[in-house]
Design a protein around this motif. Sequence first.
Motif, mmCIF file in Angstrom:
data_model
loop_
_atom_site.group_PDB
_atom_site.id
_atom_site.type_symbol
_atom_site.label_atom_id
_atom_site.label_comp_id
_atom_site.label_asym_id
_atom_site.label_seq_id
_atom_site.Cartn_x
_atom_site.Cartn_y
_atom_site.Cartn_z
ATOM 1 N N VAL A 236 24.173 55.064 73.347
ATOM 2 C CA VAL A 236 23.993 55.345 71.924
ATOM 3 C C VAL A 236 23.059 56.528 71.734
ATOM 4 O O VAL A 236 23.325 57.444 70.939
ATOM 5 C CB VAL A 236 23.449 54.093 71.185
ATOM 6 N N ARG A 237 21.955 56.536 72.462
ATOM 7 C CA ARG A 237 20.970 57.621 72.329
ATOM 8 C C ARG A 237 21.585 58.963 72.684
ATOM 9 O O ARG A 237 21.414 59.951 71.963
ATOM 10 C CB ARG A 237 19.761 57.339 73.229
ATOM 11 N N ARG A 238 22.314 58.991 73.793
ATOM 12 C CA ARG A 238 22.883 60.263 74.243
ATOM 13 C C ARG A 238 23.969 60.772 73.284
ATOM 14 O O ARG A 238 24.035 61.966 72.994
ATOM 15 C CB ARG A 238 23.462 60.111 75.653
ATOM 16 N N MET A 239 24.807 59.856 72.806
ATOM 17 C CA MET A 239 25.864 60.291 71.901
ATOM 18 C C MET A 239 25.276 60.750 70.578
ATOM 19 O O MET A 239 25.708 61.769 70.003
ATOM 20 C CB MET A 239 26.866 59.164 71.675
ATOM 21 N N ASN A 240 24.272 60.053 70.093
ATOM 22 C CA ASN A 240 23.620 60.450 68.857
ATOM 23 C C ASN A 240 22.923 61.803 69.017
ATOM 24 O O ASN A 240 22.955 62.645 68.105
ATOM 25 C CB ASN A 240 22.610 59.383 68.445
ATOM 26 N N GLU A 241 22.340 62.020 70.165
ATOM 27 C CA GLU A 241 21.693 63.305 70.446
ATOM 28 C C GLU A 241 22.708 64.439 70.393
ATOM 29 O O GLU A 241 22.436 65.524 69.866
ATOM 30 C CB GLU A 241 21.043 63.238 71.833
ATOM 31 N N GLU A 242 23.889 64.170 70.923
ATOM 32 C CA GLU A 242 24.952 65.182 70.914
ATOM 33 C C GLU A 242 25.428 65.437 69.484
ATOM 34 O O GLU A 242 25.655 66.576 69.068
ATOM 35 C CB GLU A 242 26.103 64.678 71.783
ATOM 36 N N ASP A 243 25.571 64.357 68.698
ATOM 37 C CA ASP A 243 26.039 64.490 67.324
ATOM 38 C C ASP A 243 25.072 65.281 66.457
ATOM 39 O O ASP A 243 25.481 65.919 65.475
ATOM 40 C CB ASP A 243 26.257 63.105 66.702
ATOM 41 N N HIS A 244 23.788 65.255 66.794
ATOM 42 C CA HIS A 244 22.792 65.983 66.018
ATOM 43 C C HIS A 244 23.023 67.497 66.040
ATOM 44 O O HIS A 244 22.493 68.218 65.199
ATOM 45 C CB HIS A 244 21.376 65.686 66.541
ATOM 46 N N ARG A 245 23.785 67.963 66.998
ATOM 47 C CA ARG A 245 24.043 69.400 67.108
ATOM 48 C C ARG A 245 25.009 69.897 66.025
ATOM 49 O O ARG A 245 25.061 71.073 65.712
ATOM 50 C CB ARG A 245 24.631 69.734 68.482
ATOM 51 N N VAL A 246 25.785 68.978 65.458
ATOM 52 C CA VAL A 246 26.865 69.371 64.557
ATOM 53 C C VAL A 246 26.370 69.993 63.248
ATOM 54 O O VAL A 246 26.831 71.073 62.863
ATOM 55 C CB VAL A 246 27.820 68.191 64.285
#
Length: 312
Positions: free
Chosen positions: A40-50
């Motif tokens: 969850v943390r890693r995917m959310n971190e990636e989504d923050h780039r959008v």
Amino acid sequence: MPNDDTARLTSLLDVLSSLGTEASTTDRGDLDLLGTEELVRRMNEEDHRVPAAVGERGSEIAAAVDGITDRFRRGGRLIYIGAGTAGRVGVLDASECPPTFGTDPSMVVGLIAGGETAIRSAVENAEDDLHAAAASLRELGLSERDTVVGISASGRTPYVVGGLRFARDEGALTVAIASNEGSEIGAVADIAIEVVTGPEFISGSTRLKSGTAQKLVVNMLTTLSMIKLGKTYQGVMVDLLATNEKLHARSIRTVTQLAGVGIDEASAALAAASGSVKLALLILATGASADAAATALADADGILRNAIASLS
């Protein structure tokens, strides 16, 4: 010597390897070994780039909003075209405009490769049809007053490329939303909104960051053009259609808040205005009759602030 099929496949693989949305990264080889909270943390971190990537295309988005608004004022339409996730994003945005902004369903339209079936299920090879979108746009009677927005994560979907080419030839405003720079659809369109979201959390799964970026952009295209058309007042929806109990309650709440009146007075004004929040607010703000308020609103091109000023 390779046969034609092998040559085409080799060419396609070369194209895919050049796209950021298809790239893999070296830091995700252990995803299947991680605990759920870390995933969850890693995917959310990636989504923050959008959102930041979308913000970098602010100038292009603003140009598209202004172009769409201008054509709306001339009676034109906004038509999305896309395949798969990108097509569904367009269909979703189009379907939400009537209840949110009180627009006619024909004002914002979503076309998806493969037709209605493709909204829920994959339609094999539909996105590869270079002529299908053009045929659908021709059936809609596309004109120079319309805007066609092509959505494609890769930026090379034949369905979208063909549709944008046809729209451009017909004189419509063309806008491309892609997730790779230097996209084919960007080169075809008048305005290229290329939101570079980079490699997906799961390589090539463009329903993830690319899909999120597409949703953020189309949110802006319709919401901001509707604001400029006077569909909102003080940041509140005033042209919504009360098609269910929740929206009816929201209409009353909107009138009570913006006009500073009680529920009974708000309900009476809405009844006099045949359910129109905007008209009810104008009646309460100016004391005008429903007929006089309706005339003033029409003369003000539906912009409540201007109608209030004209009657004050």
